[in-house]
Every structure is written in structure tokens, then in C-alpha cells.
Design a protein around this motif. Structure first.
Motif: not given
Lengths: 243, 243, 243, 243
Positions: A1-8, A219-228, B221-228
């Protein structure tokens, strides 16, 4: 998880635009799903100004990720109408570069996305109840692919739908469609952007609390490439949790 | 989710080897976590034969994803000892290309992985109870990063630990460590390989049932690049669910 | 430039197979151009054994990179006939996964490749005169895209063409077609594999001498993702130049 | 080759900024080489405004690709001084995110770049004589890695060097250093941006004429991921060559 905080809100919108342009400028075919609603209003204003009448982005195909059909009126639904008005039309983007998810094709949407190589990125907002796309608490499960959600699923939904279609009861659909959590998690990159103090609490809960179907966006805590991307207000309750 | 079904254990092992070699041969730095245990036995035999004494793979750094320390004996724990015996030593892979997760460094493991660019791939087995890595039902939550799990967490765990350390009660540790679901989901690619009829039921449950912490592996099931990768026996209960 | 040296032809063929499988197993659409001729004979034998009747590789589209049409006989040219006999047919690969470059479509070949996202990899041999694909010295320039080369371009070419079409003078074409240096350099990854003592000299000249149109393959010194696979014989003159 | 044509210098600078931000915003470690000189003046002004005091880009390491040392004065050379003044200092980028190529480390520069995974992108200008980086006609060969070029190599070079060091003859170095064509071609992405009518002729010659060491930049016709950004003036002689 990448977090970017902007002022407004202005700067947050600019940064989300930069993230979107970063995809558009890659010189590769890009499948990008984007959000309608109020949060991206300034984003699309900035973007329209930036790319209007530019022919350089034929590599991009746009997608919506949910749709509320107008029951009586027909034609494009609420989401696509909104995207056309805010972005596609003023930016001069032809609808041949847009793939519309709707109430007729939703059962084959995931297979379609797979056939075109999947979504490269999906840009979403966050609801005060923790929803993303049309995944409200108690509507879909983490394992759901693109699904329909009945307007009758719980009482409050009727009012939500009524408001979404502009107040006209005859246009309230029997169901709306949405990419499910599993569909969205399949995207190579996921981005959520949030503005405003009234969402500071759910930001903390969704991204710093337990992963739970009660707060769908967790659920996005589980995504390998998530930006907030947050403005300072939306980030006001998590300041002590990040360095 | 990509599903590859091979006719038997031998062929399944060969295909997993090909998937692993596909990472190793990319000519980029690769961080790869691999599993110990009985399922990969043939995989490592084949792989050792293939790469023994080859100097072409200095781009690869190997990681374990869980560890059971020997309480009395000390030194490398159960997992790393197993990996050394089955793979690193016979293949002539120097330990300078291996980063060991252990009971001392687990609290900084996720930050460390982030600092080296994250895991490019993680190759895992599947437990009959649906566990992956050390994530057994009722030990970790989906949102957990690399964590310790106490041996006292539930009664059966004592027996599991005793068996893992070779039966010597003095070596049973107070806790083991494991990358949590969230840590593993952060990997760019996730691979699970399964052999045998006795796992056919859990294969169906984990990858075709609901996403639930009761079946930890269902999270993929939630991973974007999963192989079984399955042999025919392990796939015997899902044949009618796939085309 | 990555250089991999294997002890003999058998092991070189195995390593090239691994590099090819590494592309095939990526779970992405892959456009791969492959070579005909004698060097890849063992490669295709090994590969056929490995993937025969496997349905897992529908992500791959194969391409030839040059073609010598049979003037009288018609049908597939020399290259495609060879690829079908050595690889596609015995491996059970349907021609719907093959895109044939030929004397009719060569002028649009580069545009076609661009429309499908470009070649992900191109596997080539090396001629004793330093040629790759159909780019012999004095036939094409570095800046050439896919081109035709007249049989009359220089006297020796007539004999080359006669030999290529199996000795039948009536089948000698007026020209053959080949991806030019610029077309090939556009591929995301380029691989050349070479076997035998009689090519040791040109290996040194092409990859350790000046970049010059007189030695067409020297252009790969300029490719950002180039791999050279050699057996010990082919590498015999460059041993002191690499560590 | 991708060609982007913008209406004027301002818009060209903005688009190059977007291409640069597209790299910076990828959430991956990025090694980016950038150009000094007059063409990027507006680019850096815009970029400074955009990223000043933002802490989000610690994933980026910057590189120069050539350097002219001050013989007497010492310290940073002409290029790095220029980059510091125009970009690093006003943007608040710490020199710990900058790797300086100089007259002392140039012989190991290519090996160093390889050890950090190579350059992800290199942003360059174009000289009226077709040069890029310090590769002027008759100074380096296509096959050259990072090299030194003697000030005495040809008479005109003395005047060039004198002008570069600000006119002070005591500061004219015996040689400057530059990444060679082969080094630059090793970058995953190459970008050249050009402004002004006086360069319209060389744009045509370099990118639509033969690939030749007489016009060093013509080598980019051979790069698999090359983007050319022009303002309308610089594009004025190629309009009929592109659609």
C-alpha cells in the motif's frame, strides 16, 4: 500500500491526474477503469484541459466498473452518462475507445476483461460506508465477480437508487451491476482517492482496521499494487499511524 | 486465477520447475520465496539436476516464508534446514543468495521485503486444512503481516510443532513465524501446487468456495496473478467446474 | 548483453528451451518469433516432448521472421514448412496460433506487429557470415524494416536460394523477405543461439568487434535486452574476453 | 518509434514533464538519466513547481549521462552544476538521490548501472549536428560504452569546451566523459525532445534518414522503446513523412 497525502482537494486531483497520465503515457495498450461521482469532478476538469484534442492516447481503452440503468429512459445508465458528460465528451474521446459495462453484458464482463488482457488500472472513490464501485456492505462478498445487486436487497437501497437516477421513480431499476471485489482485485493496479473530513473515519477503518466484508474497501490491504491518495482532511485520522 | 492440471506428481513437479525457471531466466533481479515440505521433493530433485553448478542465476535471491526455530538446538530452523538439504546445498547455491526469515528478524521482514522491491514470486503448497505458509485456520487474519504464532494457540498446535522439530520435546519452540496473508498477497505472483487425492476436497473448497478466513488459501482468489498447479488426483473434484 | 555458455549442443538446446518456456509460462499474451534451420533441431525435439498435447499455451502466437517462397510449388515457403515439420505439427500447435510472414504480406508486417503490441521475443540463429534472419552482409541496412531481397542481388545468392528450395531451379524465387535489422531491434527481447567451432570466429567478431553493417548481427550489441547462448565450441574464441 | 508533436515549446515541455512524472509515479525503483542544457529549461521550471517539497519520489535515482570537468576549479562539472541549479536544488532533491557520472568513475559507469538494474529511462536533447549526450559525430562509435573524449580530438572541440566551462581557458579539461551509444541503447526507454526551427533539418535526417555513425542520434531508430517529442517548429520538415 502506497499512501500519498496532498494538502487539499485541488492538489489531490492533480496528483490523481498525474497517476492517470502515467498510465496513458506508457506507450502500451492500457485498459483503465475510472470512477464517476463527485470526488473526480476536479480531476476531470484538469484532465480535459490537459489532453483535449490530443491524439496521442489511442492506446487507452476506458471502462466503467458499475452501472445503474435508467429503467424507463433507457440508453446509457447513470455512470456512463456521468463519465460522458464530465470527461469523454469535453476531452473529445470517441466512444470507440470506451467499453461500457451495462445491465446486458455484465455476466460476461470478467471473461471479456480477461480476453483483452485484464485491467491495467482501476481508479475508484471511497464511500462513507466503506464501499467501492457498487460493493456496499451486505451487497457482495469478497469472492464475487461482476454481479447484479437487487434494488430490493435492503430498504435503504431504494432511496439510493432513486437519488442516483435523479429522483424519477419510473427510472429506478430492478438492479444495478458492479464489478465485484474479486473482479476489481484482478486489476494490475488499484487506486482509491478520497477527499474531505467526513471520510477521515472510514479511511482509517478501511485501510488500518481489519480486512472484513463489513468494510468492503478493506480488501485493498491485500492488493499487491494499491495506491491511496488523500487530501489532508481525509488523512486527518491516520496521521499518527504513518511516518 | 490460472489453473494448470498435469497428469501426475512427476509432471506437476516438472511444470512447477518450468514456472520457477521462467522467473530465474528473466535476466532481472528476482526475489523468490519457496516452500519446504514433502510436496516439492521431486521439484527440487529435478531442479538440482537442471541447474547444478550453473553460474547463470546470480540474479535470484531466495526466501523462506515461515520458520519453526529449534528451541534447544538453535541454528537454522526447520524450514531453512529442509530447504538447504533438499535444494540449496545439492544445487550448489551459496547462502549469500538466500535471505532467511527467522524468529529474530520477523518483525522487520515486511519492511525488508519492501526495501528490496518486494517478492516477485512465492511458490507454496496447500495444507489439508486449507493453510498456506504457516497460516492455519484460526492462527492469523487476512490483514496480518509477518507474525508469530504461539505454540499454545490451540491444543493441536503442540503436536504439529513436535512433529515438525522431529519429535524432540526440548526443541519445541514457544512460537513459529510466518508471512501473513497480507504479506503474501503483496507478492507480484503467487503460485500454489498440490498433489494427491486427499487434497482434492480442500482444492475445491479453497479455490471454488467462498473467500473466508476459515479457509486461509481462499484469499488467493483475490490475487491478480495467481497460478494453481494440480496433478489429476488433486484436481479430481473440480473437473466439472472448469472447462 | 547476457552471455550463457553451455558445455555442448544438447545443453545449449535445453537452455534455449528454458528461455522459450520462460516466455510461454508468463501467463500473458506473448508474440514470439522463432527460427528454422539446423541449429534449433534439438531445441524443437526437446520442446515437442515437453509441451506435446498441452493446452496451456494458448497465450502464445508464433511468428517466422523471414520466408523464401517456392516459386512454382507455392503454398507455405521454406521457413514455415520447416517450422511446421520440426515444431508446430509434432507439438500439436494449431496454425491459428501462428502468424505467417510471407511474400504477399511483408510490406505491412511491421505495422501488423505494432498493432498486436510488438514481438515479445525473437529467437534467432547466427550465420557464419554474421547474418541473422535474412539479413546477410550487403543485403539490408541497419535502418531497414521488413524488406524483400532480390535473388539477383549478388551472384552467390542464387546458389543460396537454390539450396534453400531443395535444389529445384523452377522453385527459386525472385526474392525472399525478411524482417530487417530495425524490425528485429524493435522486439522487446532478442536471443541468438549458436553451436559449433566453425562459428567461434564470427561470434567473436559480431559481439566483441565493432558494430558494423558488414557484420549484421553486431547490431545486437545495441539491444537493451539481448541474450547470447553458446555451446563451448562456439564460445571457444571469446573465453579470454569474458570473466 | 513514437512521435509526439506539440504546438510550441511550452506544451512540449509540459508533455516531457508528463513523461518524466509517468516514470516517477510508478511506485517502483526508477533510475532516470536527465539532460542539462537549454532545451530542458522550461521542463525543469514546470517540474520544480510540480514536485517541490514532495516526499513521494524517493523511489527515483537521478543520473547525468555526460560530464565536462572544470580543470582548475574542480568540484561538480558543467553538467551536474547545471542540473543542480536548474532542478535538484530548487526542487529540494537531496544529492543522495543523485548518482554523478564524472571523470573519475566513468570507466566503471556501465558496470555500476548494470549492478543497479540499468537505466529505466534516459531523457536527452538533440544537437544540431545530430549528437546526443556527448556523442558528437566523429567522437564515438555505435559500439562504445561510457568513454572519454579528448578535447584535442578535432579543432572545433576546443571552442566547444571553452564555451561549456564559461570561457575560462584554465578550466578547459583535457577530456570530457559521456555514456556511449551502446550504453545509452541499454536503457529500457529512451526519450529525445527537440524544440525550434533550426533543428527541423537534423530531426528529419536523424530519424527518417539512414542509420549512420555520421548522425549519432540515428541509432535510436533501432531502440525498441524510443519516444521523440517535438514542438511544431522542430517537426516542420517531417510533416509529410508521418500521418
Amino acid at each position: 500500500m502506497r499512501i500519498i497525502i496532498e494538502k487539499d482537494y485541488e492538489q489531490m486531483s492533480k496528483t490523481v491526474m498525474d497517476l492517470l497520465l502515467a498510465k496513458m503515457y506508457t506507450n502500451k495498450k492500457m485498459n483503465i477503469a475510472i470512477t464517476a461521482g463527485s470526488t473526480p469532478k476536479r480531476l476531470y476538469e484538469l484532465l480535459v484541459e490537459e489532453i483535449k484534442n490530443k491524439s496521442d492516447f489511442t492506446n487507452v481503452t476506458y471502462y466503467n466498473f458499475d452501472e445503474i440503468p435508467f429503467k424507463k429512459k433507457g440508453g446509457y445508465g447513470v455512470t456512463m452518462t456521468n463519465l460522458k458528460n464530465m470527461y469523454f465528451d469535453p476531452a473529445g474521446i470517441s466512444m470507440e475507445h470506451v467499453h461500457a459495462l451495462d445491465e446486458k453484458n455484465y455476466t460476461t464482463h470478467d471473461a471479456y476483461l480477461e480476453s483483452v488482457g485484464g485491467l491495467d488500472a482501476i481508479f475508484m472513490g471511497l464511500g462513507k460506508d466503506g464501499h467501492f464501485c457498487g460493493n456496499l456492505p451486505n451487497t457482495t462478498k469478497f469472492g464475487d465477480l461482476t454481479s447484479k445487486v437487487e434494488t430490493s436487497i435492503f430498504p435503504r437501497m431504494y432511496d439510493i437508487m432513486k437519488s442516483e437516477v435523479g429522483g424519477n421513480e419510473e427510472d429506478i431499476p430492478d438492479f444495478y451491476v458492479t464489478m465485484g471485489p474479486r473482479s476489481v482485485m484482478n486489476a494490475k493496479e488499484t487506486i482509491i482517492f478520497v477527499s474531505g473530513k467526513e471520510k477521515a473515519g472510514i479511511v482509517k477503518e478501511a485501510f488500518f482496521g481489519p480486512v472484513s466484508e463489513n468494510v468492503p474497501s478493506s480488501v485493498f490491504q491485500l492488493h499487491p499494487n494499491f495506491t491511496l491518495v488523500l487530501d489532508a482532511d481525509a488523512a486527518s485520522e491516520i496521521k499518527d499511524l504513518i511516518d
